[in-house]
Design a protein around this motif. Structure first.
Motif, PDB file in Angstrom:
ATOM      1  N   UNK A 159     -52.976  13.055 -19.322  1.00 17.51           N
ATOM      2  CA  UNK A 159     -53.059  13.437 -17.908  1.00 17.51           C
ATOM      3  C   UNK A 159     -51.887  12.831 -17.138  1.00 17.51           C
ATOM      4  N   UNK A 160     -51.542  11.600 -17.420  1.00 21.24           N
ATOM      5  CA  UNK A 160     -50.403  10.968 -16.755  1.00 21.24           C
ATOM      6  C   UNK A 160     -49.092  11.668 -17.094  1.00 21.24           C
ATOM      7  N   UNK A 161     -48.945  12.062 -18.354  1.00 18.09           N
ATOM      8  CA  UNK A 161     -47.742  12.782 -18.761  1.00 18.09           C
ATOM      9  C   UNK A 161     -47.609  14.117 -18.056  1.00 18.09           C
ATOM     10  N   UNK A 162     -48.704  14.861 -17.960  1.00 14.72           N
ATOM     11  CA  UNK A 162     -48.685  16.149 -17.263  1.00 14.72           C
ATOM     12  C   UNK A 162     -48.389  15.944 -15.791  1.00 14.72           C
TER      13      UNK A 162
ATOM     14  N   UNK B 289     -43.948  17.764 -11.378  1.00 15.12           N
ATOM     15  CA  UNK B 289     -42.889  17.710 -10.357  1.00 15.12           C
ATOM     16  C   UNK B 289     -41.483  17.819 -10.953  1.00 15.12           C
ATOM     17  N   UNK B 290     -41.297  17.287 -12.141  1.00  9.48           N
ATOM     18  CA  UNK B 290     -39.987  17.355 -12.788  1.00  9.48           C
ATOM     19  C   UNK B 290     -39.604  18.798 -13.086  1.00  9.48           C
ATOM     20  N   UNK B 291     -40.524  19.562 -13.636  1.00  7.80           N
ATOM     21  CA  UNK B 291     -40.250  20.956 -13.971  1.00  7.80           C
ATOM     22  C   UNK B 291     -40.138  21.807 -12.708  1.00  7.80           C
ATOM     23  N   UNK B 292     -40.994  21.576 -11.734  1.00  6.05           N
ATOM     24  CA  UNK B 292     -40.962  22.397 -10.522  1.00  6.05           C
ATOM     25  C   UNK B 292     -39.693  22.170  -9.709  1.00  6.05           C
ATOM     26  N   UNK B 293     -39.096  21.005  -9.756  1.00  9.14           N
ATOM     27  CA  UNK B 293     -37.854  20.788  -9.023  1.00  9.14           C
ATOM     28  C   UNK B 293     -36.683  21.518  -9.663  1.00  9.14           C
ATOM     29  N   UNK B 294     -36.824  21.936 -10.928  1.00 11.52           N
ATOM     30  CA  UNK B 294     -35.768  22.697 -11.587  1.00 11.52           C
ATOM     31  C   UNK B 294     -35.844  24.187 -11.284  1.00 11.52           C
ATOM     32  N   UNK B 295     -36.920  24.649 -10.691  1.00 10.58           N
ATOM     33  CA  UNK B 295     -37.068  26.065 -10.342  1.00 10.58           C
ATOM     34  C   UNK B 295     -36.120  26.396  -9.188  1.00 10.58           C
TER      35      UNK B 295
END
Length: 192
Positions: free
Chosen positions: A38-41, A46-52
């Motif tokens: 859960x912590x990893x997800x 936020x890391x993946x969404x900032x790359x969008x």
């Protein structure tokens, strides 16, 4: 005489509980792995969404043009991804001139049919960027120099394009690029 095995009775029950159910240690391991997952997800979202791409970038990823007002022989300039786009409504004479050119004499051989959409061979959509060094060719606006082949002329180094926007003379290595586009209606195109 009764002999003692030396093991307390409390330890004899533990293996039975381990065989039939979840031991406390197993539960702690499962809980720790679950919390780490859960912590990893929570860290990755936020890391993946900032790359969008941002909304302004997505808005520039396509350009919709109404081409109903372009008369035969006329062209318009538009902007797609911060670069000029030329949309030309070819006359029958310009179509005939383009089709009369033997492919063997072209530096970058393509037919007019390959550069236009089926059923719309009179509408030529190209990027307005010379393939030599990226200058904007003339010929889309009324009264501009169309070069000796009647298409586009790049004033930077003298590249001349024909009515199908194919390179005919000058240093440009290839034809003007035809971007991905589609007709959404008979009078509207979507570039990108």
């Amino acid at each position: 005489m009764a002999t003692s095995t030396g093991t307390p009775q409390g330890n004899a029950v533990a293996p039975e509980a381990g065989e039939n159910g979840v031991r406390r240690r197993d539960f702690i391991n499962i809980a720790a792995v679950s919390a780490a997952g859960v912590g990893g997800v929570a860290t990755l979202i936020p890391l993946v969404s900032q790359m969008a791409p941002s909304k302004d970038v997505l808005a520039e990823s396509t350009t919709e043009l109404d081409i109903s007002s372009i008369e035969p022989g006329q062209a318009i300039k538009a902007v797609f991804r911060k670069q000029p786009v030329f949309v030309r409504n070819l006359t029958q004479k310009e179509i005939d001139e383009a089709n009369a050119v033997p492919l063997s004499i072209l530096r970058d051989p393509q037919t007019l049919a390959e550069r236009t959409k089926e059923g719309h061979h009179n509408l030529l959509v190209t990027m307005g960027v010379c393939t030599h060094l990226g200058c904007v060719p003339l010929g889309a606006a009324e009264g501009e120099n169309k070069g000796e082949y009647g298409g586009y002329f790049c004033p930077c180094h003298g590249s001349s394009y024909d009515t199908a926007a194919r390179i005919r003379k000058g240093p440009a290595p290839s034809n003007l690029v035809v971007p991905d586009y589609q007709f959404t209606t008979d009078t509207t195109i979507l570039i990108g």
